[in-house]
Motif scaffolding. Structure first.
Motif, PDB file in Angstrom:
ATOM      1  N   GLY A  35       0.841  -1.195   0.000  1.00  0.00           N
ATOM      2  CA  GLY A  35       0.000   0.000   0.000  1.00  0.00           C
ATOM      3  C   GLY A  35       0.874   1.241   0.000  1.00  0.00           C
ATOM      4  O   GLY A  35       2.104   1.148   0.132  1.00  0.00           O
ATOM      5  N   ALA A  36       0.196   2.387  -0.129  1.00  0.00           N
ATOM      6  CA  ALA A  36       0.931   3.656  -0.145  1.00  0.00           C
ATOM      7  C   ALA A  36       1.273   4.107   1.269  1.00  0.00           C
ATOM      8  O   ALA A  36       2.319   4.687   1.521  1.00  0.00           O
ATOM      9  N   GLY A  37       0.356   3.822   2.214  1.00  0.00           N
ATOM     10  CA  GLY A  37       0.536   4.307   3.581  1.00  0.00           C
ATOM     11  C   GLY A  37       1.358   3.325   4.399  1.00  0.00           C
ATOM     12  O   GLY A  37       1.060   2.132   4.445  1.00  0.00           O
TER      13      GLY A  37
ATOM     14  N   HIS B  37     -13.011   1.315   3.154  1.00  0.00           N
ATOM     15  CA  HIS B  37     -11.601   1.418   2.740  1.00  0.00           C
ATOM     16  C   HIS B  37     -11.378   0.819   1.343  1.00  0.00           C
ATOM     17  O   HIS B  37     -10.588  -0.124   1.167  1.00  0.00           O
TER      18      HIS B  37
ATOM     19  N   ARG C  46      -6.451   8.230   6.202  1.00  0.00           N
ATOM     20  CA  ARG C  46      -6.493   7.383   7.397  1.00  0.00           C
ATOM     21  C   ARG C  46      -7.506   7.962   8.379  1.00  0.00           C
ATOM     22  O   ARG C  46      -7.681   9.184   8.466  1.00  0.00           O
TER      23      ARG C  46
HETATM   24  C1  GLV Z   1      -4.202   1.990   1.591  1.00  0.00           C
HETATM   25  O1  GLV Z   1      -4.801   2.445   2.502  1.00  0.00           O
HETATM   26  C2  GLV Z   1      -2.823   2.281   1.310  1.00  0.00           C
HETATM   27  O2  GLV Z   1      -2.123   2.799   2.170  1.00  0.00           O
HETATM   28  O3  GLV Z   1      -2.392   1.990   0.188  1.00  0.00           O
END
Ligand code: GLV
Length: 311
Positions: free
Chosen positions: A68-70, A274, A226
């Motif tokens: 994921g990105a986060g 989500h 988030r």
């Molecule tokens: C999803 O929440 C991400 O962080 O990719």
């Protein structure tokens, strides 16, 4: 390179292992399982919410590729070795989906589609005044791969677009604001506030009463980042007082959002589980495989998390 795949949430991990192995024929990819006898030889791991045991059982890990990105949850994991390079997913098919998510909600509000749906249920024929784009300035918190794609989509439709970020890097078609000193002016020109920031100590709770008060009247919030960016009680109060007209929320402090949570039944909150941006297997595997091949050639890669900035 010896690569393991460890995701606590994925229902079909073997599909990822197969796709990664196919994309990386010169490397070995295997599914990592907690407690299973393990060679302990992995140098890279592809992960989403991995268990802490991964770091105990794989002491030679050098790279952690996040699905994921986060990386906020990853950085909180106990036992995360300090010398490990963490690589976040850059877009991976998420940016387009998130631009669509934000666009859907803006159009629903600005063009009155929600109201027209209510009217249809009453067989009521009533035309509202036409919408003017200049009445719906869009402000995006975050201007990385995702924020700049969201900005580009709105700019292409001629909405007034601004972005706010820590560094203030330029984004085509958008007015740029940066740092704490740039936030008030950014909020003052924004009616639709879209959050795609990384969650860090500096951004936690940024969607709070002061922020809502500083927006244009009758503002709308889209949180695709988030849950901990948002002070939930401040949102409920801002909706109650009419300071905000509504909110679309995709991420929550506790996921799944508990059935008793007031957001579910709130008439002016739209909840999604989500799903605003989901990493797509094909694009994600291509990106991670490309980076592993670059590392094997001794080249630098992008997307490496700055531990001090926490994203
Ligand atoms: C999803 O929440 C991400 O962080 O990719």
């Amino acid at each position: 390179m010896d690569i393991v795949f460890a995701s606590r949430h994925d229902k079909h991990p073997e599909e990822w292992v197969r796709a990664l192995q196919q994309a990386l024929p010169d490397h070995s990819v295997r599914l990592w399982m907690e407690g299973a006898a393990s060679a302990g030889t992995a140098q890279a791991a592809v992960v989403w919410a991995p268990p802490q045991a991964l770091f105990e059982q794989e002491p030679h890990l050098r790279y952690l590729f996040n699905l994921g990105a986060g990386v906020d949850a990853l950085l909180q994991l106990p036992g995360l070795p300090a010398e490990l390079s963490i690589v976040r997913l850059e877009d991976g098919g998420m940016a387009d989906q998130m631009a669509e998510y934000a666009l859907y909600h803006l159009l629903r509000e600005a063009r009155g589609f929600g109201q027209y749906a209510d009217q249809q249920r009453q067989a009521r024929w009533h035309r509202m005044s036409p919408m003017l784009r200049e009445d719906w300035p869009v402000g995006i918190l975050g201007s990385g791969r995702i924020g700049s794609r969201v900005a580009q989509v709105f700019a292409a439709l001629d909405y007034p677009v601004a972005v706010w970020s820590r560094q203030g890097l330029p984004v085509a078609g958008a007015e740029v604001f940066s740092g704490p000193e740039g936030l008030p002016a950014f909020l003052a020109r924004t009616r639709v506030l879209i959050n795609v920031l990384p969650l860090t100590p500096a951004t936690q709770g940024i969607l709070c009463q002061d922020t809502f008060e500083a927006l244009k009247p009758d503002a709308f919030l889209v949180n695709m980042a988030r849950g901990a960016h948002l002070i939930e009680s401040d949102l409920l109060a801002a909706l109650e007082s009419g300071r905000l007209r509504g909110a679309a929320l995709d991420a929550f402090i506790h996921e799944p959002l508990p059935a008793s949570h007031p957001f579910w039944a709130h008439p002016r909150i739209q909840v999604t589980p989500h799903v605003a941006g989901m990493s797509l297997l094909g694009q994600t595997v291509r990106q991670i495989a490309g980076k592993i091949q670059a590392l094997a050639r001794g080249e630098a890669i992008s997307g490496v998390v700055d531990r001090a900035q926490q994203y």
